[in-house]
Write an enzyme that holds these catalytic residues in place. Structure first.
Site, mmCIF file in Angstrom:
data_model
loop_
_atom_site.group_PDB
_atom_site.id
_atom_site.type_symbol
_atom_site.label_atom_id
_atom_site.label_comp_id
_atom_site.label_asym_id
_atom_site.label_seq_id
_atom_site.Cartn_x
_atom_site.Cartn_y
_atom_site.Cartn_z
ATOM 1 N N HIS A 26 0.875 -1.175 0.000
ATOM 2 C CA HIS A 26 0.000 0.000 0.000
ATOM 3 C C HIS A 26 0.910 1.222 0.000
ATOM 4 O O HIS A 26 1.642 1.423 0.968
ATOM 5 C CB HIS A 26 -0.901 0.008 1.231
ATOM 6 C CG HIS A 26 -1.739 -1.229 1.360
ATOM 7 N ND1 HIS A 26 -3.042 -1.294 0.919
ATOM 8 C CD2 HIS A 26 -1.452 -2.470 1.854
ATOM 9 C CE1 HIS A 26 -3.521 -2.504 1.146
ATOM 10 N NE2 HIS A 26 -2.574 -3.244 1.712
ATOM 11 N N GLU A 207 -7.135 -12.480 6.087
ATOM 12 C CA GLU A 207 -6.131 -11.872 6.977
ATOM 13 C C GLU A 207 -6.673 -11.986 8.400
ATOM 14 O O GLU A 207 -6.110 -12.662 9.238
ATOM 15 C CB GLU A 207 -5.891 -10.406 6.579
ATOM 16 C CG GLU A 207 -4.864 -9.687 7.452
ATOM 17 C CD GLU A 207 -4.714 -8.189 7.110
ATOM 18 O OE1 GLU A 207 -5.623 -7.614 6.480
ATOM 19 O OE2 GLU A 207 -3.684 -7.593 7.510
#
Ligand code: HPA
Ligand code: ZN
Length: 345
Positions: A26, A207
Site C-alpha cells: 500500500h 487476513e
C-alpha cells in the site's frame, strides 16, 4: 547447513541480491515518519505528534483496525501531486536497494478524495514516480486501485467512475481496509464492472476474516490473486483448491506479526503454505508501519522458519509468475533468479 547455506549471514546475503517482485504494498503505508513530518511542515498540516520517535512509539497495534485508524490519520499530510511523487519515489528507491525489479502497488483513492484531494492529483504523482523508476532503473510496475471495504459499494462504484479517464494507468482493482463484517460479496457488482473494463482483480481475504471470505473472493468476485489468505489454512479443501489452481497468495510476514495475526514469526504459516503447494509470495504490506521492507520480511521469516535455498528461490519465482507481467518478461526475471543462484553456490 542442510538449508543450502553456510550460515545465516550467507542466507541473508543471498536474499539481499535475489531478484524479486513486490505484489502487496500500500503506497500510503510506505509513508515514513520523517517524510510525514516534512510534508506536514511543507503543507502547514497539523499532526498529533511532536517527534519522529513519538510517531514510531504510536505504532503498537493489537489488530487491523488499530493500525487502520493511524494509517488514515497519517494520510492527512498528502495533499499535492508532488507529495504523492515524493512518497512513491521514496518507496521505489528503497526497494531498488532490495533487488526489487517489479512492483504492483495499491493505492487508496477514497482515503484522499474524501479529504478533498483530486483523483488526478493522486494518480499523477504516483505514476510520475513509477515512470521515473522505469527510466532510471528499468523497474517495471503496475498500479492497483483499492476500494475501502468499510465504505459502501455505491462509493466504490463512484470511485470506479472517477478512475475511468485514467484506466490506461490502472491495471487492476483490489479490496482493503476493515475485513470482518465486510465480506467480498458486498462488492460483487463493482468487481464485475471492473472485470468488464478489462481490469485485473485482487482482494484482501483471510487476513482476519474466515475461510468463507476467501471462497467469496474466488467464487463471487473471481479474483486473480488473494492478498494475505492466511486463514485459508483452516480449511483443507480450500488449501487443496488454491494449490491445484496455482492461486498466488501475497503473504506479509511482518504485517502479520505487527497486527497480531501471528504471535511470533516462528509460528508464521509461510513454510506450511509452501509445503502444501501454495504459490505464496513475501511482501511488506505497509513497511513504514510494520518495521521493514521486503528484504526484512524475507530475512525475518527465513531466520525464524529456517527457510532453505529452494524455498527462497520458490518465493522469488512465485513473485514473478504471480505478477501481471507478460510471460516473456516473467521469463527474463526467472532467468535472472537462476543466474543469481548459480553465482552464489
Ligand atoms: N489490511 C487491510 N487493509 C489495509 C492493510 C492491510 O494490511 N494495509 C492498508 N490497508
Ligand atoms: Zn494489505
Amino acid at each position: 547447513m542442510s538449508n543450502g547455506f553456510a550460515s545465516a549471514a550467507d542466507r541473508r546475503e543471498f536474499i539481499a541480491g535475489l531478484p524479486k517482485a513486490e505484489l502487496h504494498l500500500h503506497i500510503e503505508g510506505s509513508l515514513e515518519p520523517e517524510l510525514m513530518f516534512a510534508l506536514a511542515e511543507r503543507n502547514g498540516v497539523a499532526i498529533p505528534f511532536s517527534s519522529v520517535e513519538e510517531v514510531r512509539a504510536a505504532y503498537a497495534f493489537s489488530n487491523l483496525q488499530d493500525f487502520l485508524d493511524i494509517y488514515y490519520q497519517g494520510m492527512a499530510v498528502l495533499l499535492t501531486e508532488n507529495d504523492f511523487y515524493d512518497l512513491t519515489m521514496a518507496y521505489l528507491a528503497r526497494v531498488h536497494a532490495d533487488a526489487v525489479r517489479h512492483v504492483e502497488i495499491f493505492f487508496d483513492p477514497q482515503g484522499h478524495t474524501e479529504r478533498g484531494v483530486a483523483f488526478a492529483t493522486v494518480i499523477g504523482g504516483i505514476t510520475r514516480a513509477l515512470d521515473a523508476a522505469q527510466a532510471q532503473w528499468g523497474m517495471s510496475s503496475r498500479l492497483i486501485m483499492c476500494f475501502l471495504r468499510h465504505l459502501s459499494e455505491a462509493e466504490a462504484e463512484a470511485t470506479l467512475d472517477q478512475a475511468l479517464p485514467h484506466l490506461e494507468r490502472i491495471h487492476g482493482v483490489g479490496l482493503d481496509s476493515s475485513e470482518n463484517g465486510h465480506p467480498p460479496a458486498k462488492f460483487a457488482r463493482v468487481f464485475a464492472r471492473a472485470r468488464s473494463l478489462g481490469l485485473k482483480l485482487v482482494a484482501h481475504a483471510g487476513e482476519e476474516g474466515p475461510p468463507a471470505y476467501v471462497y467469496e473472493a474466488l467464487d463471487v468476485l473471481g479474483v486473480d490473486r488473494i492478498d494475505h489468505g492466511n486463514r485459508s489454512l483452516e480449511d483443507p479443501a480450500l488449501v487443496a483448491r488454491l494449490a491445484a489452481s496455482g492461486m498466488t497468495l501475497t503473504v506479509c510476514p511482518l504485517s502479520n506479526l505487527k497486527l497480531c495475526v501471528v504471535d511470533d514469526l516462528h509460528a508464521h504459516p509461510l513454510k506450511t503454505m509452501l509445503d502444501a503447494g501454495l504459490a505464496a509470495t513475501v511482501n511488506s504490506d505497509d513497511p513504514a508501519y510494520f518495521g521493514g521492507y521486503v528484504n526484512a520480511n524475507f530475512i525475518g521469516v527465513a531466520d525464524a522458519l529456517d527457510l532453505s535455498r529452494e524455498e527462497l528461490l520458490a518465493l522469488a519465482r512465485n513473485s514473478f509468475t504471480g505478477s501481471f507481467l507478460p510471460d516473456n518478461e516473467q521469463g527474463a526475471h526467472l532467468a535472472a533468479i537462476d543466474a543469481w543462484n548459480r553465482a552464489h553456490p
